[in-house]
Scaffold this active site. Sequence first.
Site, PDB file in Angstrom:
ATOM      1  N   ASP A   1       0.850  -1.180   0.000  1.00 43.57           N
ATOM      2  CA  ASP A   1       0.000   0.000   0.000  1.00 43.57           C
ATOM      3  C   ASP A   1       0.884   1.228   0.000  1.00 43.57           C
ATOM      4  O   ASP A   1       2.046   1.136   0.369  1.00 43.57           O
ATOM      5  CB  ASP A   1      -0.807   0.033   1.305  1.00 43.57           C
ATOM      6  CG  ASP A   1      -2.089  -0.721   1.152  1.00 43.57           C
ATOM      7  OD1 ASP A   1      -2.271  -1.254   0.061  1.00 43.57           O
ATOM      8  OD2 ASP A   1      -2.874  -0.793   2.102  1.00 43.57           O
TER       9      ASP A   1
ATOM     10  N   THR B   1      -0.384   4.533   1.421  1.00 48.36           N
ATOM     11  CA  THR B   1      -0.670   5.340   2.601  1.00 48.36           C
ATOM     12  C   THR B   1      -0.319   4.590   3.876  1.00 48.36           C
ATOM     13  O   THR B   1      -0.811   3.504   4.100  1.00 48.36           O
ATOM     14  CB  THR B   1      -2.152   5.701   2.619  1.00 48.36           C
ATOM     15  OG1 THR B   1      -2.493   6.178   1.333  1.00 48.36           O
ATOM     16  CG2 THR B   1      -2.438   6.747   3.657  1.00 48.36           C
TER      17      THR B   1
ATOM     18  N   ASP C   1      -4.348  -2.681   4.887  1.00 47.20           N
ATOM     19  CA  ASP C   1      -4.860  -2.223   6.174  1.00 47.20           C
ATOM     20  C   ASP C   1      -6.376  -2.239   6.209  1.00 47.20           C
ATOM     21  O   ASP C   1      -6.965  -2.395   7.246  1.00 47.20           O
ATOM     22  CB  ASP C   1      -4.334  -0.822   6.496  1.00 47.20           C
ATOM     23  CG  ASP C   1      -4.563   0.128   5.339  1.00 47.20           C
ATOM     24  OD1 ASP C   1      -5.226  -0.279   4.363  1.00 47.20           O
ATOM     25  OD2 ASP C   1      -4.090   1.266   5.400  1.00 47.20           O
TER      26      ASP C   1
END
Length: 1269
Positions: free
Chosen positions: A463, A465, A785
Site C-alpha cells: 500500500d 498510505t 490495512d
Amino acid sequence: MANNSYSGVKNSLVEANHDGDFGCTLKELRSLMELRGAEAITKISETYGDTQGLCNRLKTSPIDGLSGQPADIEKRKTVFGENLIPPKKSKTFLQLVWEALQDVTLIILEVAAIVSLGLSFYRPPDAEREHCGRAAGGGDDEGESEAGWIEGAAILLSVICVVLVTAFNDWSKDKQFRGLQSRIEQEQKFTVVRAGQVIQIPVAEIVVGDVAQVKYGDLLPADGVLVQGNDLKIDESSLTGESDHVKKTLEKDPMMLSGTHVMEGSGKMVVTAVGVNSQTGIIFCLLGAAEDDDEDEEEKKKEKEEKKKQRKTKAQDGAAMEMQPLNSDEATDAEEKKKANLPKKEKSVLQGKLTKLAVQIGKAGLLMSAVTVIILVVMFVIDTFWIQDLPWVKDCTPIYIQFFVKFFIIGVTVLVVAVPEGLPLAVTISLAYSVKKMMKDNNLVRHLDACETMGNATAICSDKTGTLTMNRMTVVQVFIAEKHHKKVPEPESIPSSTLDTLIVGIAVNCAYTTNIMPPEKEGGLPRQLGNKTECALLGFSNDLKRDYHAIRSEIPEEKLYKVYTFNSVRKSMSTVLKMADGSFRMFSKGASEILLKKCYKILTANGEPKIFRPRDRDDMVKKVIEPMASEGLRTICLAYRDFPASDGEPEWDNENDILTGLTCICVVGIEDPVRPEVPEAIRKCQRAGITVRMVTGDNINTARAIASKCGILLPGDDFLCLEGKEFNRRIRNERGEIEQERIDRIWPRLRVLARSSPTDKHTLVKGIIDSTIAEQRQVVAVTGDGTNDGPALKKADVGFAMGIAGTDVAKEASDIILTDDNFSSIVKAVMWGRNVYDSISKFLQFQLTVNVVAVIVAFTGACITQDSPLKAVQMLWVNLIMDTFASLALATEPPTESLLLRKPYGRNKPLISRTMMKNILGQAVYQLVIIFTLLFAGEKLFDIDSGRNAPLHAPPSEHYTVVFNTFVLMQLFNEINARKIHGERNVFEGVFNNPIFCTIVFGTFIVQIVIVQFGGKPFSCVGLNIEQWLWCTFLGFGSLLWGQVISSVPTSRLKFLKTAGHGTQKDEIPDDELEELEDVDEIDHAERELRRGQILWFRGLNRIQTQMDVVSAFQSGTSFQGALRRQASNSSQQQHDIRVVKAFRSSISLYEGLEKPESRSSIHNFMTHPEFRIEDSEPHIPLIDDTDAEDDAPTKRNSASPRNTTPTPPSPSPSPTPATTVAPSTPVSPSPNQNNNAVESGNHLFPEGPKSGTLSAPGSPLHSLETSL
C-alpha cells in the site's frame, strides 16, 4: 430517540429489580440475542418497549454511555460475566513426554533394551559355558559379567534423556505461542462511550451496558443491539455462512453479533452479551476441548463455528432459517467438507522439502540397519555352528539370544543415528527463535511458517498510505473561490458564505469518530485519531481558525438525516442534513476526478455558484489537479447539493440520482510525506532481488510522484504505471473474463497500480502467483490495512497487516502484523526469513556429516569385527548432541545484512546445494579415514591393547574409547565449520554474537570429558591420559583445517555432485489443491478436467483452424483487411493476423509469424514449413494499423459478421504456442495450469470448414496449403 441524561435514567427505573439491580437477567439477554430480524424487534418491543427501554433497564444511556465508575463496572462483570473466553488448557509436561515417547525408533530401542536387561540376569552353569563358543567365554571375573545389565539400563536412561529434551522443547514452544496469542489479544482495543467521553478500552474490559461505537472494518467484540446506525452493513458469514452483507437498521434488524465484521457504515450499539454468553462465546464453549492444538487454531475455530452455527440456527429459529435461501446451508456444509480436505495454502516450502528429505534419509537408514543386523547374525551363526562346528545346546540358548539382542540393538542404534529426528526440531526452534526476535523488529508473526516463506519472497505489493508514507496527512494546497493557493490561505481571503459552507461540510461529513486531539507532549504535533484523510480536513478547518467541535455539538451524530459512508466502490462519502425549512442539503467529499464529474456548478470568487462545464472541468484537471498530483499530493474535492422542500423527499436509495448535480466548493491537496527510512529499505529489497510494487487507491500522478520519491520507479527503467480501469481493460477479454495470459504480459513491468479497487489488488496478486512465465513460481507478499484488503492478504503467500492503521478484518486475514506500520520492518522480515532457511541448511550440513560417518562406521565395523565400534549408548549420546543441541546452536544464529545481498532461493531450490554436498562428503572422507585408521591401527599407534573381537561382557577398552572420543571431537569442530554454507573461509566470523552456540559447544566438550573419564561401563569408556586427549583433540581440530582445504576446491569442478532436498515440484501437487477455497467462484475448474493430451489435441485443431481462416480469407477474394475486420472483436487475433500479413509482406513462410520452433515438438510436427511464397500478392495487401484495429473493435463487437456468430474468447495460450486465431465459438484451453475461464467444450470445431468458399484450383499455392493441412 429520547435524549435523557444519565441521572434521568437512574430515576426512571424503580420497578423490576431482577438480577443484581438490573432490569433484565443474563438468561433473558441471552435468549434475546438468539433471535434475528423481525422476531428480535417484536421481542424488544414486547419486553422493553424499544431500545431506549432496554438501555434504561441496563442502566445506561445511548448518548453518554456508562458512568465508568469502577464499582459499577465490577458489578456488571459479576452479574453478566467478563468479555473473555477462557483459553483451552495447554498440554501438561507429562502429556508432552508421553507424546515424545510415541517415536517408533525409540519404542524399538526400549523393547530391545528391556529384553537385553532381562537376559543379562540369566547365568548358565559354568561347566557348559565352554560349549557355547569362543565369543561367549572369557568373562574375566564375576563382577564384570554381572555388569551385563548396565548396557540395557544405560540405553533406557539415554532414551529418557532424549524424551525429556524433546518434551521440554515442545513445552517452551507452546509457552511462546501462548505468549504471542495473549499479546495479540491485549493489543485489540475498541471504542466505547463512557460518561459522555469517547475512549478506547481493551476488548476484555467491555461490559454489558457499554455503548460501543462501531465503524467500517471493526470485528465486533461482543453482542449488542443497535441504537443508531448510518448505512451499516455487516458480514455475518463467520456465524451464518451467508456471504451476502446484512443491512442493520433500527427498524428491520438491530441485532449485532460478536465475531462478525462491519463492512460498511458506522453506528452505535449497546452491549448485551459478552464473553462466554455472546454468540461466538457460546460456540467456543460447545467446541470445548475437542480441538487439536494447532498453530492455525483461529482458523479451525472459525470453520467449526460456522458448522455449529448452522446446526444451531437450524434447531433454534425455524423462521429465520426459512428466510435463508434453501441451498445455502447444504452448500456451506459441502464447502466445509471440501475445506477439510484441502490444505489452507501449500505446505510451507521448507516443511515440504524437509519432510521429503527426512523420509529419504530414514529409508536409507532403515536399509543400512537391516543389512547390519543380517550380516552380524549370519557371521555369528557361521562362526559358531560351522567354523567351530558346535551343536546347539539347550543351556546355551539364552546366551545366543543375548548375542542376537545385542546385534539387534546395534542395528537399531544405526537406525537411530541415521534418522535425523533433529530436523523437525531444528525447524521449530529456528522459527520460534526468529518469531521471538522478530517481535523486537516490529513483526508480530501469527503463523509460524510465514516467517520462512518471507525469505523466498520475490515480490512485495505494498500500500502507499501509511506503509510507504507517514500517514500524517495535512492539507498543503487548496483551490477555492477560483484561486489556486499554494499554501493554506488566510480565512479573510475566502468569501464568508463559501467558508461557512465549507466548515459545516467538513464537520458533519467526516466520521464523528475522527478527531484532532491536542499533542501528548508540549510542542509535539496534534494527535490524529481515526481516518487520516479526514483528520487532514479537520486540521484544515482548524487552520482556517474555525472550530469544528462547535458545529458537531450543534448537530450531533443522531441528527444526521442520512449518511452514505465511504466504500471502495463509491470512493466518496456524503451526509444529508434536514434543514429547518424542510429542504435537504447534502455534503459530499471524495476523489477529485470522480466527484468533479458529478459537479455542474462551482462557487466563484464572490461566493455565488456558476455553471461548471466539462470544458471547465478539463481545464481544472490540467491546471489544478495534475500539478497537485505530480507533487505527490492526494486531491480531494468537497461539494454540496441542495434538495428544495418543494420537490418533496428524494428517493434516497437511488444513489446515482442523488449523487449528481453537485456544486463544487473547493479542491484540496493533501500531503502525506514519505517515511524517511523507506527509500533505503526499498533499495535493499531491489538489491535482494525483490520487486516492490505500489498498489494504491490514489490518483495516478500522486502515486507516480510518491513511487519516484521512494525509489520504486528508477529513471531509465522500463516500467508500467496503470490505473485500475486500464489494468482491467488490459487483462480481460471481450466477455469480461480475466485471462492469465494477458496478466502475464503486464505484471513483470508493472510497478504502480493506481485508483485500484480491492478486487484489482486481489486479481494482481493471484495473477502473479499463478503465473508460469518465470522459471520460478513467484512468492508474493502483500501489505494491507483495510477490510477490503482481506481477500488479497489471504491469497498472498505472506500477508502483512498494519498494526496501527489496520482494521481487525485485515489483521484476521494476515500472517504477520507490522506493529509500527513501517515498510522497513518488512525488509527485516525478509532477513529473518532467509536466516531461517540458512539456519536449517547449516544444521543439515552438520547433521548429515554425522549421519553418513556414524552409519558407515557402525556398518563396516560390525561387518568386519562383529561388533560396532560405537556402542549403542555412545551412539545415543552422539545422536543427542548432534540432533538436539546442534539444532539449538545452529538454528539460533542471528541474521546479518549480507543475507540481503543474494537473490531469493525460490521454491525449487534444493535444501542441500552442491557446495554443501561438497562440504558434507569432504568432511565425511576425512572423518572416515581417521576413524578407520584408529580402528585398525590404533593399538599400534598408541601402543595399547586392541579392542577388537572382545567377548560378550568384556570390560571397555582404551582403544575403543579413543575412537569414540576422536569421533565426538571431530563432530564438535565440524559444528564450527557448519556455520557457513556458501563456502566462506572465515568460519569464526560473528561466532561471539551467538552466545547459545558458544555455550553449547563448550558445554558439550565438558560433558564429553566427564563421560570419557567417569562414564565407565555404561558408556563403555575408560579414562584416557593427557597425551591421548591431546591426540584426540588434535585429530578433531584437523577437521577445521581440512575444511579450509575443501573450500579451496571450486565446486564447479566437481561435476558429479548432486543436490538433494528439492521441494515437491509444482506438477506433483494437484493444482486444485493449491487454490484457496475462497476463490472457487472465480476459478473455472473446467480446464483442469481437460487432461494434457486433450489440450494438445485442441491446440492442433486450433492451428488447423488458423490455417483455414487464412485460406478462406484469400479465397473469399476480399482484401485481407476485410478478413481481419470480420474478426476485429478480438485484439489478440488481430495481432496474429497482422503477423500473418507481415509474414506475407516480407515474403517469408506463412508460419514464421505464427510459430516458434519449440512449439513444434508436439502433435504439430506435420506443420513444419510448407515452402511456398506468395511474391506476387505483396502489393495488394494494405498495411493494417494497430490503432485502427483497436478503435474499430468496440463498434464491431456486437455486429459480428454472419459467419462469426459468437464473439470468441482468444485462446489464452502460453508463450510457446502463440497461434491464436481461434475458430469462432471454439474456446481452446492451452495448458493445464492457467486460470482462464475460456475453456468450454470442443464441439463445433469446424463450423465453417466446408462452406468456406469454393475450393481453389489444384496446383495453386493455396491448394497445396490445403492439402498440407
